[in-house]
Design a protein around this motif. Structure first.
Motif, mmCIF file in Angstrom:
data_model
loop_
_atom_site.group_PDB
_atom_site.id
_atom_site.type_symbol
_atom_site.label_atom_id
_atom_site.label_comp_id
_atom_site.label_asym_id
_atom_site.label_seq_id
_atom_site.Cartn_x
_atom_site.Cartn_y
_atom_site.Cartn_z
ATOM 1 N N PHE A 178 -10.650 6.034 6.350
ATOM 2 C CA PHE A 178 -10.285 6.874 6.790
ATOM 3 C C PHE A 178 -9.352 7.987 5.633
ATOM 4 C CE2 PHE A 178 -11.341 4.101 9.682
ATOM 5 C CZ PHE A 178 -11.990 4.383 11.151
ATOM 6 N N GLY A 179 -9.873 8.434 4.173
ATOM 7 C CA GLY A 179 -8.691 8.593 3.422
ATOM 8 C C GLY A 179 -7.383 8.788 3.454
ATOM 9 N N ALA A 180 -7.027 7.897 4.080
ATOM 10 C CA ALA A 180 -5.193 7.615 3.860
ATOM 11 C C ALA A 180 -5.442 6.463 3.004
ATOM 12 C CB ALA A 180 -4.564 7.306 5.248
ATOM 13 N N GLU A 181 -4.497 7.037 1.725
ATOM 14 C CA GLU A 181 -4.285 6.517 0.222
ATOM 15 C C GLU A 181 -3.300 5.931 -0.081
ATOM 16 O OE1 GLU A 181 -5.584 8.922 -2.720
ATOM 17 O OE2 GLU A 181 -8.336 8.732 -1.548
ATOM 18 N N GLU A 182 -2.985 5.123 0.913
ATOM 19 C CA GLU A 182 -0.938 4.574 0.819
ATOM 20 C C GLU A 182 -1.936 2.727 0.989
ATOM 21 O OE1 GLU A 182 2.724 4.653 2.872
ATOM 22 O OE2 GLU A 182 1.515 6.842 3.266
ATOM 23 N N GLU A 238 -5.629 -19.427 2.776
ATOM 24 C CA GLU A 238 -5.634 -17.993 3.821
ATOM 25 C C GLU A 238 -6.919 -17.427 2.800
ATOM 26 O OE1 GLU A 238 -1.729 -17.652 4.249
ATOM 27 O OE2 GLU A 238 -2.025 -15.448 4.173
ATOM 28 N N PHE A 239 -7.191 -16.249 3.681
ATOM 29 C CA PHE A 239 -7.561 -15.092 3.752
ATOM 30 C C PHE A 239 -7.238 -14.284 4.776
ATOM 31 C CE2 PHE A 239 -11.235 -11.761 5.053
ATOM 32 C CZ PHE A 239 -11.434 -11.169 4.355
ATOM 33 N N GLY A 240 -6.798 -12.944 4.539
ATOM 34 C CA GLY A 240 -6.162 -11.809 4.995
ATOM 35 C C GLY A 240 -6.221 -10.417 4.216
ATOM 36 N N VAL A 241 -5.255 -9.952 5.789
ATOM 37 C CA VAL A 241 -5.662 -8.570 4.550
ATOM 38 C C VAL A 241 -4.205 -7.651 4.780
ATOM 39 C CG1 VAL A 241 -6.116 -7.341 6.870
ATOM 40 C CG2 VAL A 241 -6.352 -5.594 4.986
ATOM 41 N N PHE A 242 -3.776 -6.650 3.878
ATOM 42 C CA PHE A 242 -1.841 -5.728 3.982
ATOM 43 C C PHE A 242 -2.384 -4.934 4.491
ATOM 44 C CE2 PHE A 242 2.169 -8.182 3.003
ATOM 45 C CZ PHE A 242 1.181 -9.814 2.311
ATOM 46 N N VAL A 243 -2.219 -4.812 5.311
ATOM 47 C CA VAL A 243 -2.633 -2.545 5.758
ATOM 48 C C VAL A 243 -1.732 -1.948 6.872
ATOM 49 C CG1 VAL A 243 -3.793 -3.852 8.062
ATOM 50 C CG2 VAL A 243 -4.121 -1.315 7.198
ATOM 51 N N GLY A 256 -5.962 4.141 6.031
ATOM 52 C CA GLY A 256 -4.784 3.291 5.430
ATOM 53 C C GLY A 256 -5.690 2.061 4.081
ATOM 54 N N ASP A 257 -4.926 2.010 2.927
ATOM 55 C CA ASP A 257 -5.511 1.033 2.189
ATOM 56 C C ASP A 257 -5.463 -0.491 2.379
ATOM 57 O OD1 ASP A 257 -6.210 2.946 0.034
ATOM 58 O OD2 ASP A 257 -4.439 2.931 -0.983
ATOM 59 N N HIS A 258 -6.565 -1.024 2.557
ATOM 60 C CA HIS A 258 -6.589 -2.574 3.197
ATOM 61 C C HIS A 258 -6.791 -3.837 1.895
ATOM 62 C CE1 HIS A 258 -7.488 -0.600 7.365
ATOM 63 N NE2 HIS A 258 -7.784 -0.861 7.475
ATOM 64 N N VAL A 259 -5.179 -4.198 1.536
ATOM 65 C CA VAL A 259 -5.304 -4.841 0.666
ATOM 66 C C VAL A 259 -5.710 -6.369 0.494
ATOM 67 C CG1 VAL A 259 -4.063 -5.612 -1.697
ATOM 68 C CG2 VAL A 259 -3.828 -3.669 -0.523
ATOM 69 N N PHE A 260 -7.259 -6.723 0.807
ATOM 70 C CA PHE A 260 -7.920 -7.692 1.254
ATOM 71 C C PHE A 260 -6.904 -8.952 0.218
ATOM 72 C CE2 PHE A 260 -10.379 -5.280 4.125
ATOM 73 C CZ PHE A 260 -10.290 -5.840 5.208
ATOM 74 N N TYR A 261 -6.966 -10.623 0.563
ATOM 75 C CA TYR A 261 -6.816 -11.289 -0.604
ATOM 76 C C TYR A 261 -7.601 -12.832 0.022
ATOM 77 C CZ TYR A 261 -3.603 -12.855 3.083
ATOM 78 O OH TYR A 261 -3.252 -13.232 4.283
ATOM 79 N N VAL A 262 -7.970 -13.479 -1.394
ATOM 80 C CA VAL A 262 -7.567 -14.382 -0.698
ATOM 81 C C VAL A 262 -6.774 -16.199 -1.281
ATOM 82 C CG1 VAL A 262 -9.767 -15.028 -2.102
ATOM 83 C CG2 VAL A 262 -10.337 -16.454 0.137
ATOM 84 N N ILE A 263 -6.647 -16.833 -1.318
ATOM 85 C CA ILE A 263 -6.191 -17.614 -1.497
ATOM 86 C C ILE A 263 -6.824 -18.765 -1.184
ATOM 87 C CG2 ILE A 263 -3.728 -19.160 -1.727
ATOM 88 C CD1 ILE A 263 -2.371 -16.829 -0.176
#
Ligand SMILES: [Cu+2]
Length: 275
Positions: free
Chosen positions: A147-151, A64-69, A116-123
């Motif tokens: 775009f500067g949104a830090e969350e 899996e490859f994906g992102v949490f935003v 926003g923060d895009h937390v990418f991950y790879v399994i």
């Protein structure tokens, strides 16, 4: 820089006992910040020895490859493409079986258009390491800010193994401390090793005083927290070495090193204040 390898299988007990030969799942974005307009970011995901500059291990497509935003998980498996890079050089202990073999590497391109923060991950697919007779399975993260949104950078994703940063991971100067908490199956992993390597892109680092400095090692405390002061600019990988459930391979059961990996970029000091 190439290590002179004298490895005898008698010396190698199993993965966790041999930190001298560190593998890292890379997850390197083409940029850390998306600003102004929506932009495509490319991710480079070889499984390799980053400080030594190779070789690249051959692995199957990531699970899996994906992102949490914004608290939502988007699976981006369809964006993952395979490329072939290089062959195993003769100094590598896995050369025998892999002589002349091309190693597969995965890349992905993702359009980032929301703040926003895009937390990418790879399994990745678990990697069988014949020399150490174990699997290495590294859940890997990297954060891209848009775009500067830090969350979002400090939220756990719920991966089987993960590093949750305690320092904003995309705003590090050289000399800053990177600090994180290691969670394995959601629980803090105390007293485990965290291996640290510089991504020696283009062979910038040519010589080291000893092979001992290829991989730096720190340990987590009782709460699973580790920290490390970053000595120079570039991409740095942190791999916390945990233990997973055994896995079967060709009729035998093998231990699984279940690792949490995170990549951070340290920026050079601004010109006016550089010493
Ligand atoms: Cu290797």
């Amino acid at each position: 820089m190439r290590r002179f390898l004298v490895l005898s299988s008698a010396l190698l007990i199993f993965c966790l006992a041999s930190p001298a030969f560190a593998h890292f799942q890379l997850l390197i974005p083409s940029k850390v910040f998306v600003e102004g307009a929506p932009q495509k970011v490319e991710f480079f995901m070889p499984f390799t020895h980053p400080m030594e500059g190779g070789p690249i291990m051959d692995v199957g497509k990531p699970i899996e490859f994906g992102v949490f935003v914004g608290g939502e998980r988007k699976i981006l498996n369809d964006e993952v493409k395979v490329i072939e890079l290089g062959v195993f050089p003769s100094w590598h202990p896995e050369y025998g079986e892999n002589k002349g073999k091309k190693a597969r590497v995965y890349k992905a391109e993702v359009m980032i258009d929301t703040p926003g923060d895009h937390v990418f991950y790879v399994i990745p697919e678990p990697y069988f390491e014949p020399q150490e007779e174990c699997f290495i399975w590294q859940m890997t993260k990297v954060v891209v800010n848009a775009f500067g949104a830090e969350e979002g950078w400090d939220k756990p994703l719920g991966l089987k193994a993960e590093i949750v940063p305690l320092v904003k991971p995309y705003a590090l100067w050289v000399g800053n401390e990177f600090k994180g908490r290691v969670l394995i199956d959601g629980k803090p992993a105390s007293n485990i090793y965290v291996e640290i390597e510089y991504y020696n892109e283009d062979g910038k680092v040519k010589e080291l005083p000893s092979d001992a400095l290829i991989t730096q090692v720190v340990k987590t405390d009782e709460d699973g927290v580790f920290s490390y002061v970053i000595p120079w600019a570039g991409w740095w990988g942190f791999a916390a070495l945990g233990e997973g459930e055994e896995r079967e391979y060709q009729g035998k059961r093998y231990p699984v090193e279940l690792d949490a990996v995170m990549w951070v970029k340290a920026f050079p000091l601004p010109e006016g204040v550089r010493r």
